[in-house]
Enzyme design. Structure first.
Site, PDB file in Angstrom:
ATOM      1  CD  GLU A   1      -3.301  -0.984   1.664  1.00 50.82           C
ATOM      2  OE1 GLU A   1      -3.704   0.168   1.888  1.00 50.82           O
ATOM      3  OE2 GLU A   1      -3.931  -2.012   1.956  1.00 50.82           O
ATOM      4  N   GLY A   2       1.947   1.212  -0.757  1.00 54.38           N
ATOM      5  CA  GLY A   2       2.871   2.344  -0.860  1.00 54.38           C
ATOM      6  C   GLY A   2       4.006   2.166   0.121  1.00 54.38           C
TER       7      GLY A   2
HETATM    8  C1  FAD Z   1       2.801  -9.441   0.598  1.00 57.34           C
HETATM    9  C2  FAD Z   1       2.391  -8.401  -0.403  1.00 57.34           C
HETATM   10  C3  FAD Z   1       1.039  -8.133  -0.588  1.00 57.34           C
HETATM   11  C4  FAD Z   1       0.645  -7.187  -1.536  1.00 57.34           C
HETATM   12  N1  FAD Z   1      -0.695  -7.006  -1.803  1.00 57.34           N
HETATM   13  C5  FAD Z   1      -1.051  -6.272  -2.892  1.00 57.34           C
HETATM   14  C6  FAD Z   1      -2.422  -6.260  -3.329  1.00 57.34           C
HETATM   15  O1  FAD Z   1      -3.301  -6.875  -2.728  1.00 57.34           O
HETATM   16  N2  FAD Z   1      -2.728  -5.565  -4.454  1.00 57.34           N
HETATM   17  C7  FAD Z   1      -1.776  -4.873  -5.168  1.00 57.34           C
HETATM   18  O2  FAD Z   1      -2.137  -4.263  -6.165  1.00 57.34           O
HETATM   19  N3  FAD Z   1      -0.476  -4.865  -4.766  1.00 57.34           N
HETATM   20  C8  FAD Z   1      -0.099  -5.553  -3.648  1.00 57.34           C
HETATM   21  N4  FAD Z   1       1.228  -5.582  -3.267  1.00 57.34           N
HETATM   22  C9  FAD Z   1       2.208  -4.837  -4.025  1.00 57.34           C
HETATM   23  C10 FAD Z   1       2.850  -3.675  -3.266  1.00 57.34           C
HETATM   24  O3  FAD Z   1       1.926  -2.642  -3.091  1.00 57.34           O
HETATM   25  C11 FAD Z   1       4.110  -3.271  -4.046  1.00 57.34           C
HETATM   26  O4  FAD Z   1       5.068  -4.292  -3.827  1.00 57.34           O
HETATM   27  C12 FAD Z   1       4.648  -1.933  -3.617  1.00 57.34           C
HETATM   28  O5  FAD Z   1       3.767  -0.913  -4.026  1.00 57.34           O
HETATM   29  C13 FAD Z   1       6.032  -1.638  -4.187  1.00 57.34           C
HETATM   30  O6  FAD Z   1       6.112  -1.920  -5.554  1.00 57.34           O
HETATM   31  P1  FAD Z   1       7.337  -2.840  -6.076  1.00 57.34           P
HETATM   32  O7  FAD Z   1       7.369  -4.046  -5.226  1.00 57.34           O
HETATM   33  O8  FAD Z   1       7.214  -3.005  -7.521  1.00 57.34           O
HETATM   34  O9  FAD Z   1       8.635  -1.982  -5.729  1.00 57.34           O
HETATM   35  P2  FAD Z   1       9.280  -0.827  -6.635  1.00 57.34           P
HETATM   36  O10 FAD Z   1       8.243   0.168  -6.995  1.00 57.34           O
HETATM   37  O11 FAD Z   1      10.074  -1.441  -7.714  1.00 57.34           O
HETATM   38  O12 FAD Z   1      10.265  -0.148  -5.582  1.00 57.34           O
HETATM   39  C14 FAD Z   1      11.561  -0.672  -5.293  1.00 57.34           C
HETATM   40  C15 FAD Z   1      12.213   0.297  -4.292  1.00 57.34           C
HETATM   41  O13 FAD Z   1      12.367   1.584  -4.912  1.00 57.34           O
HETATM   42  C16 FAD Z   1      11.758   2.582  -4.102  1.00 57.34           C
HETATM   43  N5  FAD Z   1      11.191   3.621  -4.982  1.00 57.34           N
HETATM   44  C17 FAD Z   1      10.410   3.472  -6.068  1.00 57.34           C
HETATM   45  N6  FAD Z   1      10.101   4.667  -6.595  1.00 57.34           N
HETATM   46  C18 FAD Z   1      10.698   5.605  -5.811  1.00 57.34           C
HETATM   47  C19 FAD Z   1      10.740   7.026  -5.805  1.00 57.34           C
HETATM   48  N7  FAD Z   1      10.106   7.759  -6.716  1.00 57.34           N
HETATM   49  N8  FAD Z   1      11.462   7.653  -4.849  1.00 57.34           N
HETATM   50  C20 FAD Z   1      12.106   6.923  -3.888  1.00 57.34           C
HETATM   51  N9  FAD Z   1      12.108   5.587  -3.836  1.00 57.34           N
HETATM   52  C21 FAD Z   1      11.412   4.931  -4.776  1.00 57.34           C
HETATM   53  C22 FAD Z   1      10.675   1.837  -3.321  1.00 57.34           C
HETATM   54  O14 FAD Z   1      10.316   2.525  -2.139  1.00 57.34           O
HETATM   55  C23 FAD Z   1      11.379   0.522  -3.040  1.00 57.34           C
HETATM   56  O15 FAD Z   1      12.228   0.682  -1.931  1.00 57.34           O
HETATM   57  C24 FAD Z   1       1.641  -6.475  -2.274  1.00 57.34           C
HETATM   58  C25 FAD Z   1       2.988  -6.735  -2.048  1.00 57.34           C
HETATM   59  C26 FAD Z   1       3.373  -7.693  -1.157  1.00 57.34           C
HETATM   60  C27 FAD Z   1       4.858  -7.989  -0.995  1.00 57.34           C
END
Ligand code: FAD
Length: 390
Positions: A362-363
């Site tokens: 959730e962000g």
């Molecule tokens: C157990 C679990 C349950 C989940 N449930 C759901 C669900 O029900 N529905 C759904 O839609 N999603 C779900 N998610 C997804 C979750 O919301 C995402 O994993 C999360 O938003 C981060 O996206 P990403 O994993 O692609 O990381 P990325 O976006 O690739 O980020 C990688 C890193 O880069 C950092 N980063 C990225 N952009 C920036 C920026 N502009 N400035 C600074 N830092 C940055 C991030 O903070 C992180 O540290 C779930 C994830 C998990 C692990």
């Protein structure tokens, strides 16, 4: 006037949630975590006693509780086990866009369903190439007559393997970035494929799945709100659900704090309980302060929603602070346990693993800081109402 007094109804609801967490969740939480057991029986019991779908309005068969009420429940359930808590509360995330933007007919159908049986719904925003930046999503919804045809894949979908229906975000205008996203309600039976269940670090009793859509046909009336307005709907949804995540983080933090406090009074080193050493006392003191602060921010962010105020800033304050506090407190709880904290036979190891997700879903904590920076540097009037009331 600021009044932090809960009503008698809120107190008894919190007590009921705590009782449920203590009797139904805690006794199996560590075993379910170890085996990655899906908590079907617990979900059914929670549904029966009214601890699921607290947000559903009475006109669709729900109790119509407020966001603060929901946060009180979520803290207690997460104190029991946040993995099971995530499974129990995910309907709130999946149905928020329906409550915000669906037609009356869709609300009756899809919100009503959840009050008639212990069914689950999932929220499908994230994709392999679109996490923090959802504008990069590749899933498409192409209009063909009176239906949309959806193609693509979503990852990390909570309850994805068990959901009866999904709120799915897809591009209806591929070249318009976040302005080309629309949201739909998609039933599982219409051809949603569950590809795989993730094997996770923490919250192992929750189900996290990759799902895909190959030419899945969805009636055009299942579009939520207007075409290409899905991004705003997703952001409004997260404003409403982040207080719940903050509450869960507070619940994990409280559990870790309680275990650490008890252990510090029992464990003797240098001839006294380790709680007598100031280095340990200061860790316990900081935990206590951070839990109080996390809860206050959580309550404020929920209270604002209950009062129809826009809460994006406070919601991000709450989610960021409570998540980071939960991780720090769980880490310090392991420290208080010393080497035993690293061993699976002791309870804080699980909490340490569970806490990590609070800083991710959730962000992430970085994304919350982006929201906070934007809202701080370019403030909108705090009394400005949300575009669509919850
Ligand atoms: C157990 C679990 C349950 C989940 N449930 C759901 C669900 O029900 N529905 C759904 O839609 N999603 C779900 N998610 C997804 C979750 O919301 C995402 O994993 C999360 O938003 C981060 O996206 P990403 O994993 O692609 O990381 P990325 O976006 O690739 O980020 C990688 C890193 O880069 C950092 N980063 C990225 N952009 C920036 C920026 N502009 N400035 C600074 N830092 C940055 C991030 O903070 C992180 O540290 C779930 C994830 C998990 C692990």
């Amino acid at each position: 006037m600021v009044d932090f007094t809960l009503t008698d109804e809120q107190k008894s609801m919190r007590e009921m949630a705590h009782d449920f967490a203590e009797k139904e969740i805690r006794p199996v939480a560590w075993e379910y975590d170890r085996e990655g057991t899906w908590p079907q029986e617990i979900l059914e019991k929670a549904w029966e006693v009214g601890l699921m779908n607290s947000h559903l309005p009475p006109e669709y068969g729900g109790p119509g509780l407020g966001y603060l009420d929901g946060a009180l429940i979520e803290e207690e359930i997460a104190w029991g086990c946040s993995g099971i808590g995530t499974s129990l509360s995910c309907n709130g995330l999946a149905t928020a866009p329906i409550g915000l933007a669906a037609s009356e007919k869709l609300k009756k159908e899809y919100l009503g369903r959840l009050s008639e049986a212990p069914l689950l719904a999932s929220f499908c925003l994230t994709e392999p190439d679109a996490g923090s930046d959802v504008s990069g999503m590749r899933t498409t919804a192409v209009k063909q007559g009176d239906k949309y045809v959806i193609n693509g894949s979503k990852c990390f979908i909570t309850n994805g393997g068990y959901a009866d229906y999904y709120t799915v975000y897809a591009k209806t205008d591929k070249d318009a970035g976040h302005r080309g996203i629309s949201a739909f309600v998609v039933e599982r039976d219409w051809g949603v494929i569950v590809d795989k269940k993730e094997d996770k670090l923490g919250q192992r009793a929750s189900n996290t799945a990759t799902i895909s859509f190959n030419d899945v046909e969805v009636p055009a009336e299942n579009l939520l709100g207007e075409e290409n307005k899905g991004f705003k709907l997703a952001m409004m949804t997260l404003d409403r659900t982040r207080p719940g995540v903050a509450a869960m983080a507070t619940g994990i933090a409280r559990a870790a704090f309680e275990f650490a406090t008890d252990y510090s009074k029992e464990r003797v080193q240098f001839g006294v309980p380790i709680a007598m050493h100031q280095g340990i006392q200061f860790m316990i003191a900081d935990m206590a302060t951070e839990i109080e602060a996390a809860r206050l921010l959580t309550w404020k962010s929920a209270f604002m929603l209950d009062n129809g105020e826009r809460n994006s800033l406070v919601s991000s304050h709450a989610k960021r602070f409570a998540a980071d506090a939960a991780m720090k407190i769980a880490t310090d709880a392991v420290q208080v346990y010393g080497g035993y904290g690293f061993i699976k036979d002791y309870p804080v190891e699980k909490l340490f693993r569970d806490a990590k997700i609070m800083q991710l879903y959730e962000g992430t904590s970085q994304i919350q800081r982006l929201v906070i920076a934007r809202e701080t540097l370019l403030p909108r009037r705090s009394e400005e109402p949300t575009a669509v009331p919850a």
